[in-house]
Design a protein around this motif. Structure first.
Motif, mmCIF file in Angstrom:
data_model
loop_
_atom_site.group_PDB
_atom_site.id
_atom_site.type_symbol
_atom_site.label_atom_id
_atom_site.label_comp_id
_atom_site.label_asym_id
_atom_site.label_seq_id
_atom_site.Cartn_x
_atom_site.Cartn_y
_atom_site.Cartn_z
ATOM 1 N N ASN A 127 1.733 40.560 -5.661
ATOM 2 C CA ASN A 127 0.774 40.170 -6.689
ATOM 3 C C ASN A 127 1.051 38.773 -7.241
ATOM 4 N N LEU A 128 2.290 38.324 -7.100
ATOM 5 C CA LEU A 128 2.698 36.991 -7.545
ATOM 6 C C LEU A 128 3.994 36.660 -6.835
ATOM 7 N N MET A 129 4.164 35.400 -6.410
ATOM 8 C CA MET A 129 5.430 35.015 -5.780
ATOM 9 C C MET A 129 5.801 33.603 -6.190
ATOM 10 N N GLN A 130 7.116 33.344 -6.166
ATOM 11 C CA GLN A 130 7.616 32.028 -6.570
ATOM 12 C C GLN A 130 8.992 31.820 -5.940
ATOM 13 N N ASN A 131 9.252 30.604 -5.458
ATOM 14 C CA ASN A 131 10.574 30.350 -4.889
ATOM 15 C C ASN A 131 11.223 29.142 -5.547
ATOM 16 N N SER A 132 12.549 29.198 -5.591
ATOM 17 C CA SER A 132 13.363 28.054 -6.023
ATOM 18 C C SER A 132 14.245 27.684 -4.835
ATOM 19 N N ALA A 133 15.210 26.819 -5.054
ATOM 20 C CA ALA A 133 16.071 26.370 -3.948
ATOM 21 C C ALA A 133 16.842 27.530 -3.335
ATOM 22 N N ILE A 134 17.338 28.442 -4.180
ATOM 23 C CA ILE A 134 18.234 29.476 -3.642
ATOM 24 C C ILE A 134 17.728 30.903 -3.881
ATOM 25 N N SER A 135 16.506 31.043 -4.384
ATOM 26 C CA SER A 135 15.988 32.397 -4.584
ATOM 27 C C SER A 135 14.485 32.457 -4.339
ATOM 28 N N PHE A 136 14.006 33.660 -4.098
ATOM 29 C CA PHE A 136 12.580 33.919 -3.891
ATOM 30 C C PHE A 136 12.239 35.174 -4.673
ATOM 31 N N SER A 137 11.208 35.113 -5.517
ATOM 32 C CA SER A 137 10.842 36.236 -6.386
ATOM 33 C C SER A 137 9.420 36.673 -6.115
ATOM 34 N N ILE A 138 9.200 37.988 -6.193
ATOM 35 C CA ILE A 138 7.859 38.541 -6.047
ATOM 36 C C ILE A 138 7.606 39.543 -7.157
ATOM 37 N N LYS A 187 12.682 30.843 7.623
ATOM 38 C CA LYS A 187 13.134 32.022 8.379
ATOM 39 C C LYS A 187 13.450 33.177 7.426
ATOM 40 N N ASN A 188 14.115 32.864 6.292
ATOM 41 C CA ASN A 188 14.390 33.893 5.286
ATOM 42 C C ASN A 188 13.095 34.505 4.763
ATOM 43 N N LEU A 189 12.124 33.640 4.468
ATOM 44 C CA LEU A 189 10.846 34.119 3.948
ATOM 45 C C LEU A 189 10.142 35.012 4.961
ATOM 46 N N GLY A 190 10.214 34.629 6.237
ATOM 47 C CA GLY A 190 9.608 35.433 7.290
ATOM 48 C C GLY A 190 10.218 36.829 7.344
ATOM 49 N N ALA A 192 9.405 42.635 6.119
ATOM 50 C CA ALA A 192 9.801 43.898 5.486
ATOM 51 C C ALA A 192 8.735 44.385 4.513
ATOM 52 N N LEU A 193 8.160 43.467 3.743
ATOM 53 C CA LEU A 193 7.108 43.834 2.800
ATOM 54 C C LEU A 193 5.892 44.404 3.529
ATOM 55 N N SER A 194 5.536 43.799 4.639
ATOM 56 C CA SER A 194 4.392 44.269 5.424
ATOM 57 C C SER A 194 4.652 45.658 5.997
ATOM 58 N N GLU A 195 5.843 45.858 6.532
ATOM 59 C CA GLU A 195 6.187 47.161 7.119
ATOM 60 C C GLU A 195 6.133 48.279 6.079
#
Length: 424
Positions: free
Chosen positions: A348-359, A331-334, A339-342
Motif C-alpha cells: 500500500n506504500l513503500m519507501q527506501n533509504s540507503a540501507i533499508s526498505f519499508s512497506i 537485487k535485494n528489492l527483487g 516473496a511478497l508476490s508469492e
C-alpha cells in the motif's frame, strides 16, 4: 430483436439485509428499471460472509461450528418468513436444500484440506442464498425474472479467494446466453463468485461483487452500470470517520480508480478498468434515496476537485535491512518483491533509504510470518502492527493540517497530488 443495450444493477449486502430492504429493492427495480433489459448482481445478505468465515474457521479447527451455522440459517429463515408468509412456497424447499449442502460441507472439512479452496466452496453460499431469495421475491412482485448461476459464466483460474478472470472465455459464455434471456426478463445473479473449468467455485476477493457486475457489464456491452449503496454517491471521505463529506456529482474513471486503489470503500479496485475500456458509465446511487442525483463516473476531466480522504486500518509496517550494512540494491528489492508476490501481500506504500526498505501492507498474520520465514536469512526484519494508513488525494495545505493534527507519523510520502502517512 431489440437493439437496446442492457443495464447492470449491483446491490450490496446492506440493500438485502432484511425483509424491508428486499421490498425497497423491488420498488427501485419497478420505478427505475423501467422497460430496459436489466441484469441484477446481488451480494450476500448483511454480514453473512463474516458469519460463514467464522463457521469455516471453526470447522477447519475441528471445533463446534453449529452455533455459527445455526445463526446464519436462522437469520435467513427470518427474512424468508418475512417475505413469504406461506410456508408452502417453492422457495422454502430451495433454501432448505442450500442449507443442507452447506451443513454437509462444514461437516466434511478436515484440517488436511486446502483452507483457501474450502473457503471458496463454502463462503459462496451467502450469494447463492441471497440471489435465490431475490429471484423468487421479484417474481412474487409480478416481475418476470430468471436466476442465473454466475459460476457458469465468470470463468477463472484456481487462485482461491482471489481468482483471476479468463476474459475471452467469460465474454464468450455471457455473450452466448444472456442477451437472449435479457430480451425476455430480468436476470438475477450472484456477485463475488466465479468458477473453474472443472466445476469448482472460486471467489474474486473480498467485496468483489462490484467487480462481478463490471465483468457482466463489459461482456454485455452494457449501456450503464449502477451500484446501489447506503450513501448518496461517491463521497470524498467515509462519513463514519469525517463529519463534513462532499459528494462528487461527476468524477473521472482515473480519479475513482486511484481512490479505490488507495482503499476507498465505495468501489472495489478492479471494477473501473473493464468499464473504462468500453466507456460504460458507472452510477453510484443511494438505495435509501433512489431519486437522488448520486455520482456519475465516466471519462471526464476537471481542473479542481475536492480533496479525498481515505483511511485503511489494520495495517502493518515492515522494514528490511541487509545484514552486512551494505546498500539496498535492485537485487535485494527483487528478492523482497518476489516473496511478497508469492505470499499475495499487496504493497500500500513503500519507501527506501540507503540501507533499508519499508512497506505498508494489510495485516495478515499468517502471510507476515511466511514473509519473515522466507527472508529472515537475508535481511534484518522489523515490523509494527495495528497501524492506520491515511491517504489524501488532491491535497492542499488546509486538508493536510486537519488530518495530521495530533497524529504520530511513522512514515510519510508525498507526490504532486497524493499525500500518504502511516500512524499508530
Amino acid at each position: 430483436m431489440s437493439t437496446n443495450r442492457p443495464t447492470v444493477y449491483k446491490f450490496g449486502g446492506a440493500s438485502v439485509r432484511d425483509a424491508e430492504a428486499f421490498r425497497n429493492l423491488a420498488q427501485i427495480v419497478k420505478l427505475y428499471g423501467g422497460e430496459r433489459q436489466l441484469l441484477i448482481v446481488v451480494s450476500a445478505m448483511g454480514k453473512t460472509t463474516n458469519a460463514l468465515e467464522l463457521a469455516i474457521d471453526l470447522a477447519y479447527r475441528q471445533q463446534d461450528f453449529a452455533p455459527a451455522y445455526q445463526q446464519t440459517k436462522s437469520y435467513h429463515q427470518e427474512v424468508l418468513q418475512g417475505l413469504f408468509p406461506e410456508s408452502e412456497h417453492p422457495v422454502y424447499q430451495r433454501m432448505s436444500h442450500l442449507f443442507a449442502e452447506m451443513h454437509d460441507m462444514l461437516r466434511a472439512i478436515q484440517p488436511t484440506y486446502a483452507y483457501d479452496k474450502a473457503y471458496d466452496q463454502l463462503v459462496s453460499y451467502g450469494e447463492l442464498l441471497s440471489s435465490t431469495l431475490l429471484h423468487h421475491f421479484l417474481q412474487e412482485q409480478g416481475l418476470a425474472c430468471t436466476w442465473v448461476d454466475s459460476r457458469k459464466y465468470i470463468q477463472t483460474d484456481s487462485t482461491w479467494r482471489e481468482a483471476k478472470v479468463d476474459w475471452p472465455w467469460t465474454e464468450r459464455l455471457i455473450g452466448r446466453d444472456l442477451p437472449a434471456l435479457l430480451e425476455q426478463q430480468i436476470v438475477v445473479t450472484q456477485g463475488f463468485l466465479g468458477g473453474t473449468n472443472d466445476g469448482h467455485t472460486t471467489t474474486l476477493g473480498r467485496e468483489g461483487s462490484d467487480f462481478s457486475a463490471a465483468i457482466f457489464a463489459y461482456a454485455l456491452n452494457a449501456a450503464a452500470m449502477y451500484i446501489w449503496k447506503d450513501v448518496e454517491g461517491l463521497l470524498n471521505a467515509d462519513p463514519k470517520h469525517f463529519a463534513d463529506t462532499v459528494r462528487y456529482p461527476t468524477i473521472s474513471y482515473q480519479e475513482t480508480l486511484e481512490m479505490a486503489y488507495y482503499g476507498a470503500s465505495v468501489i472495489h479496485p478492479k471494477t473501473i478498468k473493464p468499464l473504462a475500456n468500453k466507456q460504460i458509465p458507472l452510477y453510484v446511487k443511494s438505495f435509501l434515496n433512489p431519486a437522488g442525483e448520486g455520482t456519475k463516473i465516466c471519462e471526464c476531466r476537471f481542473e479542481n476537485i475536492a480533496p479525498a480522504y481515505i483511511i485503511k486500518e489494520n495495517q502493518c509496517l515492515v522494514s528490511f535491512s541487509v545484514k552486512d550494512f551494505t546498500f539496498i540494491s535492485e537485487k535485494n528489492l527483487g528478492t523482497i518483491f518476489n516473496a511478497l508476490s508469492e505470499l499475495r501481500l499487496k504493497i500500500n506504500l513503500m519507501q527506501n533509504s540507503a540501507i533499508s526498505f519499508s512497506i505498508c501492507t494489510d495485516y495478515h498474520p499468517e502471510r507476515l510470518q511466511g514473509l519473515i520465514q522466507t527472508l529472515q536469512d537475508q535481511f534484518v526484519i522489523h515490523y509494527n502492527t495495528a497501524l492506520t494508513l491515511y491517504t489524501v488525494k488532491n491535497y492542499d495545505t488546509a486538508s493536510l493540517g486537519s488530518i495530521l493534527y495530533q497524529k504520530e507519523v511513522l512514515l510519510e510520502q508525498r507526490t504532486r497530488t497524493t499525500f500518504q502517512f502511516v500512524s499508530r
